[in-house]
Scaffold this active site. Structure first.
Site, PDB file in Angstrom:
ATOM      1  N   LYS A   1      13.440  18.553 -49.723  1.00 17.74           N
ATOM      2  CA  LYS A   1      13.034  19.161 -48.461  1.00 17.74           C
ATOM      3  C   LYS A   1      13.869  18.548 -47.347  1.00 17.74           C
ATOM      4  O   LYS A   1      13.560  17.486 -46.814  1.00 17.74           O
ATOM      5  CB  LYS A   1      11.538  18.923 -48.217  1.00 17.74           C
ATOM      6  CG  LYS A   1      10.857  19.980 -47.313  1.00 17.74           C
ATOM      7  CD  LYS A   1      11.321  19.944 -45.875  1.00 17.74           C
ATOM      8  CE  LYS A   1      10.788  18.737 -45.136  1.00 17.74           C
ATOM      9  NZ  LYS A   1      11.214  18.723 -43.696  1.00 17.74           N
TER      10      LYS A   1
ATOM     11  N   SER B   1      10.563   8.387 -40.341  1.00 14.51           N
ATOM     12  CA  SER B   1       9.873   7.518 -39.398  1.00 14.51           C
ATOM     13  C   SER B   1       8.670   6.846 -40.033  1.00 14.51           C
ATOM     14  O   SER B   1       8.085   7.346 -41.004  1.00 14.51           O
ATOM     15  CB  SER B   1       9.415   8.326 -38.178  1.00 14.51           C
ATOM     16  OG  SER B   1       8.337   9.181 -38.528  1.00 14.51           O
ATOM     17  N   THR B   2       8.286   5.716 -39.461  1.00 13.38           N
ATOM     18  CA  THR B   2       7.104   5.007 -39.940  1.00 13.38           C
ATOM     19  C   THR B   2       5.844   5.838 -39.752  1.00 13.38           C
ATOM     20  O   THR B   2       4.958   5.849 -40.617  1.00 13.38           O
ATOM     21  CB  THR B   2       6.977   3.657 -39.227  1.00 13.38           C
ATOM     22  OG1 THR B   2       8.114   2.840 -39.581  1.00 13.38           O
ATOM     23  CG2 THR B   2       5.709   2.927 -39.624  1.00 13.38           C
TER      24      THR B   2
ATOM     25  N   GLU C   1      11.077   4.740 -47.323  1.00 17.32           N
ATOM     26  CA  GLU C   1      12.110   3.995 -46.579  1.00 17.32           C
ATOM     27  C   GLU C   1      11.959   4.417 -45.135  1.00 17.32           C
ATOM     28  O   GLU C   1      12.302   5.538 -44.760  1.00 17.32           O
ATOM     29  CB  GLU C   1      13.498   4.306 -47.137  1.00 17.32           C
ATOM     30  CG  GLU C   1      14.552   3.289 -46.746  1.00 17.32           C
ATOM     31  CD  GLU C   1      15.190   3.594 -45.398  1.00 17.32           C
ATOM     32  OE1 GLU C   1      14.759   2.969 -44.390  1.00 17.32           O
ATOM     33  OE2 GLU C   1      16.092   4.427 -45.334  1.00 17.32           O
TER      34      GLU C   1
ATOM     35  N   CYS D   1      18.453   3.335 -39.230  1.00 16.69           N
ATOM     36  CA  CYS D   1      17.237   2.540 -39.379  1.00 16.69           C
ATOM     37  C   CYS D   1      17.533   1.065 -39.586  1.00 16.69           C
ATOM     38  O   CYS D   1      16.743   0.212 -39.191  1.00 16.69           O
ATOM     39  CB  CYS D   1      16.396   3.076 -40.527  1.00 16.69           C
ATOM     40  SG  CYS D   1      17.297   3.285 -42.067  1.00 16.69           S
TER      41      CYS D   1
ATOM     42  N   GLU E   1      11.184   1.049 -32.304  1.00 15.51           N
ATOM     43  CA  GLU E   1      12.465   1.610 -32.737  1.00 15.51           C
ATOM     44  C   GLU E   1      12.890   2.706 -31.766  1.00 15.51           C
ATOM     45  O   GLU E   1      12.194   3.713 -31.600  1.00 15.51           O
ATOM     46  CB  GLU E   1      12.341   2.173 -34.152  1.00 15.51           C
ATOM     47  CG  GLU E   1      13.653   2.652 -34.714  1.00 15.51           C
ATOM     48  CD  GLU E   1      13.533   3.121 -36.158  1.00 15.51           C
ATOM     49  OE1 GLU E   1      14.437   2.813 -36.957  1.00 15.51           O
ATOM     50  OE2 GLU E   1      12.529   3.794 -36.479  1.00 15.51           O
TER      51      GLU E   1
END
Length: 478
Positions: free
Chosen positions: A177, A230-231, A251, A285, A384
Site C-alpha cells: 500500500k 509516523s509514530t 519503523e 527519520c 520530529e
C-alpha cells in the site's frame, strides 16, 4: 504519467472505485500524474491474490530457495534497467534531490534483492537439537504468510524493499500500500515485476489513503503487517494488530542526536555532517537533527552548522547541483514553518534560515534553518519536524551529552563525532537507540535497523530482517 489500473494478481486490473490520487511536483506544484485510489474491494482482490499465491500447491513458498533467489535477481536486473527513470520519478514527487535519489531510490532496491537472494537458502532451514531430558527436536523456519506492507513517501522504493526483499526470500507474498504522495513510482515497480516474470499474486500493489491502509492492516487474509511511517500512525496500526494478535514490524519516527565530542575534527567530515543531518531535505527519520555540542567549542560548532546551512544549494529537486530540495507538499511545508515559529516563540536563537528561499516562488521550499541555544526540553528539540531544521544544544562533559541524547521519546538512530573511534564506540554503547554511526551515518544492509521507544518495534535489514518474515515450528521426536 497517468496510471489507470491497479497491479493485482500479476495483471493490470480496473479499480473497483472511481477516485484517483493526483500527484504534483514538489518543486513546481505542477501536475505530474495520477493513479487510482484503491477501495476495500480492491484490497480484498489483492489479499486474495496474495493468499492464492501463498496457499496454492506448488506456490511461491514451495519453490526451491534457489528458484526464488533467481526470480529475485531477475527483478533486481529489471530495476537496474529502469533505475534512472525511477530516481527521477521519486525526485519529482517528493522533492528528494536527484543526487540522493539516484544512489538510494535507483540502486538500493536491487542491492537489497541481491543480498536477500543470497540469504534465501537459509530461509527454510531446519536444525536438529538434542532434547532435554530425552529425544531430539527439529526446529523449522517457515514463511509467515501474506504480508501487508504499508509504505512511506520519503524513501518510497528503498523502504518498500526493506520489506519486499526479505519477505520474498522467506517465501511470503505481499500486498503493498504505497503512500498517496508517491503513487507513480509503484507503477514502474509493477512494470519491473512483469518483466522479471514473477508468478501471479506474489506482489500486489494497491495505492490509497489512510482508509485503504487501515482496511488492509485488519484484513483477515493478512498474516503479518510491516509499516514505515509516523509514530502516530504506527500506534494506530499497533493497536489494530494487538487486537488481532497479528505480528507487526514498525519503523517509526526519530529525533536523533549528534553527539559532538570535544576532540572531533569536524572540518574533515563536513560532507558526512551534512548527510547525517540534512539528507533528503531533512525528510529522513534517522537524521541527526539534535546537535549536542561541548560548551568549550560551542561558538565554533554553531558557526560551522550555520555556514553549512547558508552554503547549501537550494533548488529544483531534479537539478544535479541541488543539495536541499523542496518538501513533499504544501501541508508539510506548513508543518515545518509552524515548528520554526514555535522555536522562535520558545526563545531559541535563529542563526540562519527560518523563511522561504528567495526566487523559488513555486514548490514547497523552506530555507535550511539552524536554531542555537535550544533547551532539550523545548518543542523543536523533542518533536520530529521532518524538514531542514536543526537545533544545537550545549553540554558540559560526556555524561551530560549521553543524558541529553537519551532524554528523548525516540530511539531510532544517532551519531557520535570524534577523532578517537574507540572513545566514540564507548559513548555509542551508552546511547539507548537502535543504531549509531561514528563520524557519519547510513544504515547497513547486512545489519539490523530499527528503533526503541517511540521509534518502533522489530528490526529490518540483515538476517534479522529475514527472520521477521518467518515462523518457527518445533517437531519433537522421542
Amino acid at each position: 504519467m497517468k496510471v489507470n489500473h491497479l497491479f493485482i494478481g500479476g495483471k493490470w486490473t480496473a479499480p473497483a472505485g472511481g477516485d484517483t490520487i493526483t500527484v504534483t511536483s514538489a518543486s513546481t506544484g505542477e501536475f505530474l500524474g495520477s493513479a487510482p485510489a484503491g477501495v476495500d474491494l480492491d484490497v480484498d482482490h489483492a489479499v486474495q491474490a496474495a493468499r492464492s499465491a501463498f496457499d496454492a500447491p506448488g506456490g511461491w513458498p514451495a519453490w526451491e530457495p534457489e528458484r526464488r533467489a533467481a526470480a529475485m535477481v531477475r527483478l533486481a536486473e529489471a530495476l537496474d534497467a529502469g533505475s534512472e527513470v525511477m530516481a527521477r520519478t521519486v525526485s519529482a514527487q517528493n522533492g528528494m534531490p536527484i543526487s540522493t535519489a539516484e544512489p538510494f531510490e535507483g540502486k538500493v532496491p536491487a542491492m537489497l534483492l541481491r543480498y536477500y537472494a543470497g540469504l534465501a537458502a537459509d530461509a527454510s532451514g531446519e536444525e536438529t537439537r538434542v532434547g532435554l531430558p530425552q529425544g531430539t527436536t527439529v526446529v523449522r523456519r517457515e514463511p509467515i504468510g501474506v504480508v501487508a506492507a504499508v509504505m512511506t513517501w520519503n524513501f518510497p522504493q528503498t523502504m518498500a524493499f526493506f520489506k519486499i526483499a526479505p519477505a520474498l526470500a522467506a517465501g511470503c507474498t505481499l500486498v503493498l500500500k504505497p503512500a498517496p504522495q508517491t503513487v507513480l513510482d509503484p507503477a514502474l515497480l509493477a512494470d519491473a515485476i512483469e518483466t522479471a516474470g514473477f508468478p501471479e499474486g506474489v506482489i500486489n500493489i494497491v495505492p490509497g489513503g489512510p482508509e485503504a491502509g487501515a482496511y488492509l492492516v485488519s484484513h483477515p487474509g493478512v498474516d503479518k503487517v510491516s509499516f514505515t511511517g509516523s509514530t502516530a500512525a504506527g500506534r494506530r496500526i499497533a493497536a489494530a494488530c494487538a487486537a488481532l494478535l497479528r505480528p507487526v514490524t514498525l519503523e517509526l519516527g526519530g529525533k536523533s542526536a549528534a553527539v559532538i565530542l570535544d576532540d572531533a575534527d569536524l572540518a574533515s567530515h563536513l560532507e558526512q555532517l551534512f548527510m547525517a543531518s540534512l539528507i533528503n531535505n531533512g525528510q529522513t527519520c534517522f537524521a541527526s537533527t539534535r546537535i549536542l555540542a561541548p560548551r568549550g567549542r560551542y561558538p565554533e560548532i554553531v558557526e560551522l552548522y550555520t555556514a553549512m546551512a547558508q552554503g547549501a544549494v537550494v533548488g529544483d529537486a531534479l537539478d544535479r547541483a541541488t543539495q536541499i530540495g523542496p518538501l513533499v507538499s504544501a501541508s508539510q511545508r506548513d508543518r515545518v514553518e509552524g515548528y520554526i515559529r514555535k522555536g522562535l516563540s520558545e526563545g531559541a536563537r535563529l542563526t540562519t534560515g527560518g523563511g522561504r528561499p528567495a526566487g523559488l516562488d513555486r514548490g514547497w521550499f523552506v530555507e535550511p534553518t539552524i536554531f542555537a541555544d535550544v533547551e532539550n526540553s523545548s518543542t523543536v528539540a523533542r518533536e520530529e519536524i521532518f524538514g531542514p531544521v536543526l537545533t544545537i544544544t550545549p553540554y558540559d562533559g560526556e555524561d551530560e551529552a549521553v543524558r541529553l541524547a537519551n532524554d528523548s521519546a525516540y530511539g531510532l538512530a544517532g551519531t557520535v563525532w570524534t577523532s578517537d573511534l574507540d572513545r566514540g564506540a564507548r559513548v555509542a554503547r551508552r546511547i539507548r537507540t537502535g543504531t549509531v554511526g561514528l563520524n557519519g551515518y547510513l544504515p547497513d544492509v547486512t545489519s539490523p535497523y530499527g528503533g526503541r521507544k517511540a521509534s518502533g518495534l522489530g528490526r529490518e535489514l540483515g538476517p534479522e530482517g529475514l527472520q521477521a518474515y518467518q515462523e518457527l515450528q518445533s517437531i519433537y521426536r522421542p
